[in-house]
Write a protein that holds these residues in place. Structure first.
Motif, PDB file in Angstrom:
ATOM      1  N   UNK A  11       6.299  -0.726   0.421  1.00 50.85           N
ATOM      2  CA  UNK A  11       5.699   0.599   0.466  1.00 50.85           C
ATOM      3  C   UNK A  11       4.365   0.550   1.194  1.00 50.85           C
ATOM      4  N   UNK A  12       3.983   1.697   1.728  1.00 47.71           N
ATOM      5  CA  UNK A  12       2.666   1.840   2.349  1.00 47.71           C
ATOM      6  C   UNK A  12       1.707   2.337   1.266  1.00 47.71           C
ATOM      7  N   UNK A  13       0.424   2.287   1.566  1.00 48.44           N
ATOM      8  CA  UNK A  13      -0.574   2.810   0.635  1.00 48.44           C
ATOM      9  C   UNK A  13      -0.315   4.291   0.363  1.00 48.44           C
ATOM     10  N   UNK A  14       0.028   5.034   1.399  1.00 44.57           N
ATOM     11  CA  UNK A  14       0.263   6.466   1.218  1.00 44.57           C
ATOM     12  C   UNK A  14       1.515   6.725   0.376  1.00 44.57           C
ATOM     13  N   UNK A  15       2.557   5.910   0.538  1.00 44.08           N
ATOM     14  CA  UNK A  15       3.759   6.083  -0.284  1.00 44.08           C
ATOM     15  C   UNK A  15       3.465   5.827  -1.758  1.00 44.08           C
ATOM     16  N   UNK A  16       2.691   4.777  -2.053  1.00 41.15           N
ATOM     17  CA  UNK A  16       2.334   4.516  -3.447  1.00 41.15           C
ATOM     18  C   UNK A  16       1.411   5.603  -3.971  1.00 41.15           C
ATOM     19  N   UNK A  17       0.495   6.073  -3.136  1.00 43.95           N
ATOM     20  CA  UNK A  17      -0.392   7.166  -3.544  1.00 43.95           C
ATOM     21  C   UNK A  17       0.422   8.407  -3.906  1.00 43.95           C
ATOM     22  N   UNK A  18       1.462   8.684  -3.147  1.00 44.58           N
ATOM     23  CA  UNK A  18       2.328   9.825  -3.435  1.00 44.58           C
ATOM     24  C   UNK A  18       3.011   9.658  -4.789  1.00 44.58           C
ATOM     25  N   UNK A  44     -12.010   4.483 -14.144  1.00 40.50           N
ATOM     26  CA  UNK A  44     -11.610   4.248 -12.753  1.00 40.50           C
ATOM     27  C   UNK A  44     -10.876   2.923 -12.629  1.00 40.50           C
ATOM     28  N   UNK A  45      -9.858   2.924 -11.775  1.00 46.43           N
ATOM     29  CA  UNK A  45      -9.155   1.678 -11.468  1.00 46.43           C
ATOM     30  C   UNK A  45      -8.835   1.621  -9.980  1.00 46.43           C
ATOM     31  N   UNK A  46      -8.538   0.409  -9.528  1.00 46.90           N
ATOM     32  CA  UNK A  46      -8.163   0.173  -8.140  1.00 46.90           C
ATOM     33  C   UNK A  46      -6.739  -0.347  -8.080  1.00 46.90           C
ATOM     34  N   UNK A  47      -6.071  -0.077  -6.984  1.00 43.26           N
ATOM     35  CA  UNK A  47      -4.783  -0.695  -6.676  1.00 43.26           C
ATOM     36  C   UNK A  47      -4.991  -1.455  -5.368  1.00 43.26           C
ATOM     37  N   UNK A  48      -4.909  -2.786  -5.447  1.00 42.89           N
ATOM     38  CA  UNK A  48      -5.141  -3.649  -4.278  1.00 42.89           C
ATOM     39  C   UNK A  48      -3.801  -4.232  -3.829  1.00 42.89           C
ATOM     40  N   UNK A  49      -3.481  -4.026  -2.560  1.00 43.20           N
ATOM     41  CA  UNK A  49      -2.235  -4.548  -2.027  1.00 43.20           C
ATOM     42  C   UNK A  49      -2.387  -6.028  -1.734  1.00 43.20           C
ATOM     43  N   UNK A  50      -1.288  -6.761  -1.888  1.00 39.92           N
ATOM     44  CA  UNK A  50      -1.334  -8.208  -1.727  1.00 39.92           C
ATOM     45  C   UNK A  50      -0.591  -8.705  -0.517  1.00 39.92           C
ATOM     46  N   UNK A  51       0.702  -8.899  -0.643  1.00 39.24           N
ATOM     47  CA  UNK A  51       1.512  -9.507   0.411  1.00 39.24           C
ATOM     48  C   UNK A  51       2.086  -8.455   1.341  1.00 39.24           C
ATOM     49  N   UNK A  52       1.827  -8.658   2.614  1.00 42.14           N
ATOM     50  CA  UNK A  52       2.315  -7.726   3.628  1.00 42.14           C
ATOM     51  C   UNK A  52       3.812  -7.908   3.850  1.00 42.14           C
ATOM     52  N   UNK A  53       4.494  -6.799   4.078  1.00 39.97           N
ATOM     53  CA  UNK A  53       5.908  -6.835   4.464  1.00 39.97           C
ATOM     54  C   UNK A  53       5.971  -7.100   5.966  1.00 39.97           C
ATOM     55  N   UNK A  54       7.172  -7.262   6.480  1.00 38.79           N
ATOM     56  CA  UNK A  54       7.335  -7.518   7.919  1.00 38.79           C
ATOM     57  C   UNK A  54       6.919  -6.321   8.764  1.00 38.79           C
ATOM     58  N   UNK A  55       6.987  -5.124   8.185  1.00 40.00           N
ATOM     59  CA  UNK A  55       6.606  -3.903   8.893  1.00 40.00           C
ATOM     60  C   UNK A  55       5.116  -3.656   8.700  1.00 40.00           C
ATOM     61  N   UNK A  56       4.404  -3.373   9.777  1.00 45.00           N
ATOM     62  CA  UNK A  56       2.962  -3.120   9.698  1.00 45.00           C
ATOM     63  C   UNK A  56       2.647  -2.005   8.709  1.00 45.00           C
ATOM     64  N   UNK A  57       1.594  -2.222   7.912  1.00 39.26           N
ATOM     65  CA  UNK A  57       1.143  -1.197   6.979  1.00 39.26           C
ATOM     66  C   UNK A  57       2.011  -1.071   5.745  1.00 39.26           C
TER      67      UNK A  57
END
Length: 147
Positions: A11-18, A44-57
């Motif tokens: 997922x992208x950041x925007x997809x998870x935000x949705x 307040x909390x943060x969501x930090x992405x970790x491992x990138x998928x093969x697709x950018x973003x």
């Protein structure tokens, strides 16, 4: 009878935000798409992405993290009590803060309902942490008062 299940494999950041917005959260995405900011129970909390998928973003996993500043001393065994009682998230004492973290991984494919269940669980864990801290600190205060 089998249903077609659409799996989330990244997922992208925007997809998870949705998905978070659909669960009722207000969410902001940082400019680089690597971090989400939100809140639950007024914390307040943060969501930090970790491992990138093969697709950018796109990302394979994310860590939700809530940091609570500690004023004064905490009993050393408090974190161990939480971690021995609760599953799905870990609590740690880092400097003058308590940090609650939960990982969400979609690598391999996860149904959207499972992701939503993890978001609901995260909210519940924050509620449980607030209750746990109030209960444990009140018990520790009462033990010190009676000693």
């Amino acid at each position: 009878m089998s249903e077609h299940l659409e799996l989330i494999r990244h997922f992208s950041a925007e997809q998870l935000a949705t998905l978070l917005r659909e669960q009722g959260y207000r969410v902001t995405v940082d400019e680089e798409g690597r971090l989400l900011r939100s809140a639950s129970q007024g914390l307040a909390f943060l969501a930090r992405f970790g491992n990138a998928a093969e697709t950018d973003g796109q990302w394979l996993d994310v860590t939700f993290g809530l940091t609570l500043q500690v004023d004064g001393e905490l009993p050393a065994e408090l974190v161990n009590r939480w971690n021995s009682r609760m599953r799905f998230a870990r609590l740690s004492h880092q400097g003058d803060a308590l940090v609650l973290e939960q990982d969400l991984m979609v690598a391999g494919g996860v149904h959207v309902d499972a992701v939503k269940a993890q978001l609901t669980l995260w909210d519940r864990l924050i509620q449980e942490l607030v209750f746990f801290l109030r209960e444990q600190l009140a018990a520790d205060d009462s033990q010190r008062a009676s000693a």
